[in-house]
Design an enzyme around this catalytic site. Structure first.
Site, PDB file in Angstrom:
ATOM      1  NE  ARG A  74     -12.152  76.241 -70.025  1.00 53.73           N
ATOM      2  CZ  ARG A  74     -13.373  75.816 -69.740  1.00 53.73           C
ATOM      3  NH1 ARG A  74     -14.271  75.683 -70.706  1.00 53.73           N
ATOM      4  NH2 ARG A  74     -13.724  75.533 -68.504  1.00 53.73           N
ATOM      5  CG  ASP A  93     -19.484  74.948 -58.753  1.00 46.36           C
ATOM      6  OD1 ASP A  93     -18.690  74.234 -58.132  1.00 46.36           O
ATOM      7  OD2 ASP A  93     -19.428  75.088 -59.996  1.00 46.36           O
TER       8      ASP A  93
END
Length: 240
Positions: A88, A209
């Site tokens: 991933r 973030d």
């Protein structure tokens, strides 16, 4: 042979698949790494590509958002297409002072509030983890990064959550205190599926973030471009 969600033929996928969530990002990665990339599936807009990278076959395919979506694609790739390893390539929100925006997080394991793995093991709290072969290959590849970036790679646990907006009061603080590096939405399911089929899996994430300080969060444009180091580690693991 096709499945309900993948229209590829047998042999269309390489043994190793890089799997971002966004199918458009999958297309971008495929053309960045493989000039000969060929689309092999696009059912429901979830594009998959196969080509060669550094002389070896490699595939890239999107997973969609969330653990149920990823489980569908990982299961079909492992079970019907002979895929041996899925890496991933995604993003996460940092909840650790160690992991700053732009850093890379390599997930050894993933906590989750999902029941995706409870269905497999209702009797215990099953804890799937990354493949050691892939994890160690990714970490060896850290030495190929620019010297200034090597210290910006962090290895540890992540939290795979089902809810994007809802947060249990106090949970993030407790996860931070227990050393969790970041939040994302797919890894626990990927590691569970790999364990079920005896395959290999790894998650490598760009910190997009910071939930402790949102002032430095990436813009949507930066999310699509500032993942070069993460991609290098993921590709090294895929071809190891």
């Amino acid at each position: 042979m096709s499945t309900p969600h993948i229209s590829a033929e047998p042999g269309d996928f390489a043994p190793a698949v890089l799997m971002p969530g966004d199918p458009k990002r999958a297309e971008r990665i495929a053309h960045m790494l493989m000039p000969d990339a060929k689309m092999v599936t696009e059912v429901r807009g979830m594009m998959g590509f196969t080509g060669t990278y550094e002389g070896k076959p490699l595939s890239v395919m999107g997973s969609g958002m969330g653990q149920p979506s990823l489980t569908i694609y990982a299961t079909e790739l492992f079970k019907f297409y002979g895929v041996q390893r899925i890496i991933r390539v995604g993003t996460c929100g940092s909840i650790s002072p160690l992991a700053q925006v732009g850093d890379t997080v390599v997930a050894m394991t993933a906590h989750t509030d999902s029941h995706i793995n409870v269905a497999r093991f209702p009797e215990i709290s099953f804890a799937p983890c990354a493949s050691w072969n892939l994890l160690s290959a990714a970490m060896r590849a850290v030495e190929t990064l620019p010297e200034a970036d090597r210290g910006r790679v962090h290895v540890g646990s992540v939290f795979s959550e089902d809810h994007f907006y809802f947060k249990t009061p106090g949970l993030l603080e407790k996860l931070t205190a227990y050393g969790t590096l970041g939040l994302e939405m797919e890894t626990a399911a990927l590691y569970g599926a790999a364990a079920e089929f005896g395959k290999e899996a790894l998650t490598v994430l760009t910190v997009s973030d910071n939930l402790l300080d949102s002032s430095k969060d990436m813009t949507p444009e930066e999310r699509e471009t500032k993942f070069v180091n993460t991609l290098k580690l993921a590709a090294a693991a895929a071809l190891s």
